[in-house]
Write a protein that holds these residues in place. Structure first.
Motif, PDB file in Angstrom:
ATOM      1  N   ASP A 182      63.470  48.919  42.745  1.00 46.65           N
ATOM      2  CA  ASP A 182      63.374  47.869  41.737  1.00 46.65           C
ATOM      3  C   ASP A 182      62.988  48.543  40.421  1.00 46.65           C
ATOM      4  O   ASP A 182      61.912  49.133  40.333  1.00 46.65           O
ATOM      5  CB  ASP A 182      62.308  46.844  42.146  1.00 46.65           C
ATOM      6  CG  ASP A 182      62.196  45.665  41.181  1.00 46.65           C
ATOM      7  OD1 ASP A 182      63.023  45.596  40.251  1.00 46.65           O
ATOM      8  OD2 ASP A 182      61.275  44.850  41.360  1.00 46.65           O
ATOM      9  N   PRO A 183      63.885  48.559  39.393  1.00 48.88           N
ATOM     10  CA  PRO A 183      65.160  47.846  39.282  1.00 48.88           C
ATOM     11  C   PRO A 183      66.221  48.381  40.252  1.00 48.88           C
ATOM     12  O   PRO A 183      66.096  49.467  40.780  1.00 48.88           O
ATOM     13  CB  PRO A 183      65.573  48.098  37.831  1.00 48.88           C
ATOM     14  CG  PRO A 183      64.361  48.587  37.117  1.00 48.88           C
ATOM     15  CD  PRO A 183      63.546  49.278  38.141  1.00 48.88           C
ATOM     16  N   GLU A 243      68.185  40.137  40.552  1.00 47.34           N
ATOM     17  CA  GLU A 243      67.166  41.077  40.105  1.00 47.34           C
ATOM     18  C   GLU A 243      66.597  41.918  41.241  1.00 47.34           C
ATOM     19  O   GLU A 243      65.966  42.948  40.986  1.00 47.34           O
ATOM     20  CB  GLU A 243      66.027  40.325  39.416  1.00 47.34           C
ATOM     21  CG  GLU A 243      66.469  39.539  38.188  1.00 47.34           C
ATOM     22  CD  GLU A 243      65.305  38.883  37.472  1.00 47.34           C
ATOM     23  OE1 GLU A 243      64.288  39.576  37.260  1.00 47.34           O
ATOM     24  OE2 GLU A 243      65.412  37.689  37.140  1.00 47.34           O
ATOM     25  N   ASN A 273      72.579  47.119  32.657  1.00 48.18           N
ATOM     26  CA  ASN A 273      71.407  47.962  32.425  1.00 48.18           C
ATOM     27  C   ASN A 273      70.922  47.919  30.977  1.00 48.18           C
ATOM     28  O   ASN A 273      69.989  48.621  30.600  1.00 48.18           O
ATOM     29  CB  ASN A 273      71.682  49.413  32.851  1.00 48.18           C
ATOM     30  CG  ASN A 273      72.840  50.045  32.095  1.00 48.18           C
ATOM     31  OD1 ASN A 273      73.429  49.423  31.219  1.00 48.18           O
ATOM     32  ND2 ASN A 273      73.168  51.275  32.445  1.00 48.18           N
ATOM     33  N   ASP A 312      69.013  49.592  36.884  1.00 44.18           N
ATOM     34  CA  ASP A 312      68.027  50.506  36.324  1.00 44.18           C
ATOM     35  C   ASP A 312      68.599  51.270  35.120  1.00 44.18           C
ATOM     36  O   ASP A 312      69.516  52.081  35.277  1.00 44.18           O
ATOM     37  CB  ASP A 312      67.595  51.493  37.411  1.00 44.18           C
ATOM     38  CG  ASP A 312      66.482  52.417  36.967  1.00 44.18           C
ATOM     39  OD1 ASP A 312      66.043  52.321  35.801  1.00 44.18           O
ATOM     40  OD2 ASP A 312      66.049  53.236  37.797  1.00 44.18           O
TER      41      ASP A 312
END
Length: 540
Positions: free
Chosen positions: A354-355, A502, A459, A528
């Motif tokens: 995460d991301p 997400e 991103n 990310d």
């Protein structure tokens, strides 16, 4: 002899229909009304867009997927100039499209008619052929000739201008000849023999199959040649899927080992450009097989360079009667490298970070994409991961911008793919940067009932530029986008559907809903921004 009557639009469309054209991509303009009238009367589907580039990209997709002319109709002036990027993409990709341009009337030329400009000097550099037809009587024959030029290897776009009085005027008793056959050229037999002898005698040969293998309908011949000579095969562009991923001679991950260890590399149906290190494979001898002499590389001197009908050349390879070296140890070496690379990828495809990592998106897509799905790439870093992790199971199911690298192809390619395959999965993989070029054409998809799935790797940066610029200068400029934008809300506002993801665990459900939706559906994945594709190609 069949004689036909009609206005210039009738004659133009009849000529192109003789080559199998069944749809017209366009953005409405008064200069080309007779072409719309012809389409309506003939039952030819009209697909209209919000920007002319999408019309040309859609025609390119049809041309590549169906191996016949795709048709875009552009009104005069800005209609034509808006289509120039699409023409250029088709030129780089060898796509046989026909672009018809409206043109201010010749009888008033120089007086300042609406959108009066000479398009030909602009488009000549990015087409195989460009002309203006000044007589309605000549429209049918000259458009047949233009379409034949587009289809003749090496294939590419043609542009034809139709002045206002030519397309609106009528002609009687025009000879509606059948479409002429596309000429086939045979390669120099000595070059073919030299090429296959090199491959047969090599201890560590490799084949790289490119887009022209698909376009030239040579996929079966390539497979037969690879199997007869026992040569490992890699692919790029629309050559992907020429051998299914589970074929014992199909490789994708072992490129470094293959290109570094091969003694002969046959590059078939693709140029020796930046994607292939400009044909420099160290000590390996290069065999360059092309569909026309014009495609022979001028910056290198291959050991053999047969040019001609790829089916004939590859069939000659398959029937080679000379001694073939034992390639099995080499195949085993590459298979070990391939398996090791795939094993290392498992963690990336299942990353729970995460991301979200782009690799995880493709790990989930691999589970839901059907074997016959058409996958479309429109982006930089995000789509580079697609090329790495997705392996088409069939030829002719992969569309990307090609060596020209033009962003904004996605919605046009999606239109052409959906019209070609009404019931297949059509999946557009798009960076958030690329989304800015064509996302408004989701409205065209919605309005004309052309459902597709759009997966955006969001991103918030121009990743293809930001990371290299940081490495070069220690800073970056002009490389940021607004983070977290809701591109799915844009699609909803245009009549489609979508959602933002997400968390990696939510990807599977979102993709399932997307493919089940039956409308244009955008899955907006927040990825990310620190994740950079490990790029190694030299661009210049």
């Amino acid at each position: 002899m069949t004689l036909i009557d009609g206005h210039g639009g009738d004659l133009a469309l009849a000529a192109l229909r003789s080559f199998g054209v069944a749809e017209m991509f366009t953005l409405s303009g008064g200069h080309v009304f007779p072409l719309y009238d012809a389409a309506k009367k003939a039952g030819v589907r009209i697909v209209d867009v919000r920007h002319e580039q999408s019309a040309v990209f859609a025609a390119e997709a049809v041309a590549k997927l169906q191996r016949r002319p795709g048709l875009a109709v552009l009104t005069a002036g800005p209609g034509v100039t808006n289509g120039v990027s699409g023409l250029t993409s088709a030129m780089f990709n060898g796509a046989p499209i026909v672009v018809l341009g409206g043109r201010a009337p010749q009888f008033r030329w120089g007086s300042g008619s609406l959108q009066e400009m000479d398009h030909l000097p602009i488009v000549r550099a990015v087409t195989k052929h460009a002309e203006t037809i000044f007589s309605t009587d000549e429209v049918y024959a000259r458009l047949q000739a233009a379409a034949l030029t587009a289809l003749t290897p090496h294939r590419g776009p043609v542009f034809v201008d139709l002045p206002l009085e030519v397309v609106f005027s009528t002609a009687d008793g025009i000879d509606a000849a059948d479409a002429p056959a596309v000429p086939s050229s045979e390669a120099d037999p000595e070059e073919v023999q030299r090429a296959v002898s090199l491959l047969g005698a090599a201890e560590r040969p490799v084949i790289i199959a490119g887009s022209d293998v698909w376009t030239g309908d040579a996929t079966a011949a390539l497979r037969e040649a690879a199997e007869a000579l026992r040569i490992p095969v890699f692919a790029n562009g629309m050559g992907r899927g020429t051998l299914p991923p589970d074929h014992p001679l199909a490789f994708a991950r072992a490129r470094k080992a293959a290109f570094g260890g091969a003694d002969v590399i046959a590059v078939i149906g693709t140029p020796l450009d930046f994607r292939l290190n400009f044909g420099d494979f160290g000590s390996a001898q290069v065999v360059h097989v092309t569909d026309a002499p014009s495609q022979k590389a001028s910056h290198v001197s291959p050991a053999a360079a047969p040019a001609g009908d790829l089916r004939l050349i590859l069939s000659a390879f398959a029937s080679y009667s000379g001694l073939v070296a034992d390639h099995e140890p080499w195949i085993a070496t590459l298979r070990d490298a391939e398996n090791l690379a795939k094993a290392k990828e498992t963690a990336a495809l299942e990353a729970d970070a995460d991301p979200i990592k782009p690799s995880r998106v493709y790990g989930e897509l691999r589970k839901v994409l059907a074997d016959d799905a058409v996958t479309i790439g429109d982006g930089g870093d995000f789509v580079s991961y697609a090329g790495k992790y997705l392996e088409p199971a069939r030829p002719g199911t992969w569309l990307d911008p090609g060596p020209y690298g033009c962003l904004g192809t996605g919605m046009g390619y999606a239109m052409g793919a959906r019209i070609t395959y009404p019931s297949r999965q059509i999946c557009v993989l798009m960076g958030d940067g690329a989304a800015g070029f064509s996302l408004m054409d989701v409205e065209s998809l919605v309005r004309q009932d052309l459902p597709v799935v759009i997966v955006v790797g969001n991103n918030g940066i121009w990743g293809l530029e930001k990371h290299p610029m940081r490495n070069m200068y220690g800073y970056d400029v002009a490389a940021d986008l607004q983070p977290g934008l809701r591109y799915d809300d844009v699609v909803k506002a245009l009549g489609g559907a979508g959602e933002t993801v997400e968390k990696p665990g939510d990807l599977a459900g979102a993709l399932t809903r997307a493919f089940d939706a039956g409308v244009p559906y955008l899955v907006n994945v927040l990825t990310d921004p620190e994740d950079a594709y490990p790029r190694s190609s030299v661009l210049a």
